[in-house]
Design a protein around this motif. Structure first.
Motif, short mmCIF file in Angstrom:
data_model
loop_
_atom_site.label_atom_id
_atom_site.label_comp_id
_atom_site.label_asym_id
_atom_site.label_seq_id
_atom_site.Cartn_x
_atom_site.Cartn_y
_atom_site.Cartn_z
N ARG A 221 22.94 12.93 -26.40
CA ARG A 221 22.86 11.47 -26.30
C ARG A 221 21.81 11.01 -25.30
O ARG A 221 21.02 10.11 -25.57
CB ARG A 221 24.24 10.90 -25.92
N ASP A 222 21.79 11.64 -24.12
CA ASP A 222 20.88 11.16 -23.09
C ASP A 222 19.86 12.18 -22.61
O ASP A 222 19.08 11.91 -21.70
CB ASP A 222 21.66 10.59 -21.90
N GLY A 223 19.85 13.37 -23.21
CA GLY A 223 18.85 14.37 -22.87
C GLY A 223 19.10 15.08 -21.55
O GLY A 223 18.19 15.73 -21.04
N ALA A 224 20.31 14.98 -21.01
CA ALA A 224 20.61 15.65 -19.75
C ALA A 224 20.75 17.15 -19.98
O ALA A 224 21.29 17.60 -20.99
CB ALA A 224 21.89 15.09 -19.15
N LEU A 225 20.27 17.92 -19.04
CA LEU A 225 20.36 19.37 -19.08
C LEU A 225 21.15 19.81 -17.85
O LEU A 225 20.87 19.36 -16.74
CB LEU A 225 18.95 19.96 -19.04
N VAL B 68 23.74 25.22 -25.14
CA VAL B 68 24.93 24.67 -25.80
C VAL B 68 24.72 23.17 -25.90
O VAL B 68 24.61 22.48 -24.88
CB VAL B 68 26.20 25.01 -24.99
N ARG B 69 24.64 22.68 -27.12
CA ARG B 69 24.39 21.25 -27.35
C ARG B 69 25.71 20.49 -27.38
O ARG B 69 26.64 20.89 -28.06
CB ARG B 69 23.64 21.07 -28.67
N LEU B 70 25.75 19.39 -26.61
CA LEU B 70 26.96 18.60 -26.49
C LEU B 70 26.76 17.22 -27.09
O LEU B 70 25.68 16.66 -27.03
CB LEU B 70 27.34 18.43 -25.01
N GLN B 71 27.85 16.69 -27.65
CA GLN B 71 27.85 15.31 -28.12
C GLN B 71 29.18 14.69 -27.75
O GLN B 71 30.17 15.39 -27.54
CB GLN B 71 27.61 15.21 -29.63
N ASP B 72 29.22 13.35 -27.66
CA ASP B 72 30.45 12.64 -27.34
C ASP B 72 31.47 12.84 -28.44
O ASP B 72 31.13 12.83 -29.62
CB ASP B 72 30.17 11.14 -27.19
N ARG B 73 32.72 12.99 -28.05
CA ARG B 73 33.81 13.14 -29.02
C ARG B 73 33.97 11.88 -29.87
O ARG B 73 34.29 11.96 -31.04
CB ARG B 73 35.13 13.41 -28.31
#
Length: 141
Positions: A100-104, A133-138
């Motif tokens: 979502r925001d490109g944070a690493l 590991v790619r994360l997205q909001d639930r």
């Protein structure tokens, strides 16, 4: 109590890495290394440099980041073909990437277990394994 000169740590790092301490390398190195471990893009570092009054082109920022990476001062993390980060933490570790925001964010190297790798091609050795590991909001719609 003796006070250290503003660029002393960066100067030492550059010299130990075999890099000539130019004005641009010193200024960018200080921005990169004086605040603890971090992940930056070339564009973000360029913006930070401009705000700090460091007159440097985006091309120079890219060149310097690649020189620092080649000297072992940074680690390049390619998230996708359009997004590359430079990591001041060069220890063995992996990353979470918030789409979502490109944070690493760092993941400790010991927190990831690689079960099995294929054998490297003839004449080659595995240098490193990078896990992102790619994360997205639930609640993503």
């Amino acid at each position: 109590m003796t006070q250290e000169r503003p660029y002393a740590q960066t100067l030492t790092r550059l010299r130990e890495a075999g890099l000539r301490p130019t004005r641009q390398r010193l200024a960018l190195g200080r921005l990169l290394f004086d605040g603890g471990d971090r992940h930056v893009t070339a564009e973000a570092l360029h913006d930070e440099a401009q705000k700090a009054g460091v007159s440097v082109s985006l091309a120079t920022v890219y060149n310097t980041l690649h020189q620092f990476t080649g000297a072992g001062l940074l680690r390049e993390v390619v998230v996708d073909s359009s997004r590359t980060y430079f990591d001041t933490n060069t220890d063995d570790h992996h990353h979470f990437f918030v789409e979502r925001d490109g944070a690493l964010m760092d993941i400790a190297g010991d927190d990831v277990t690689i079960g099995r790798l294929p054998p490297a091609p003839e004449g080659m050795d595995v240098a490193r394994v990078d896990v992102i590991v790619r994360l997205q909001d639930r609640s993503r719609d």
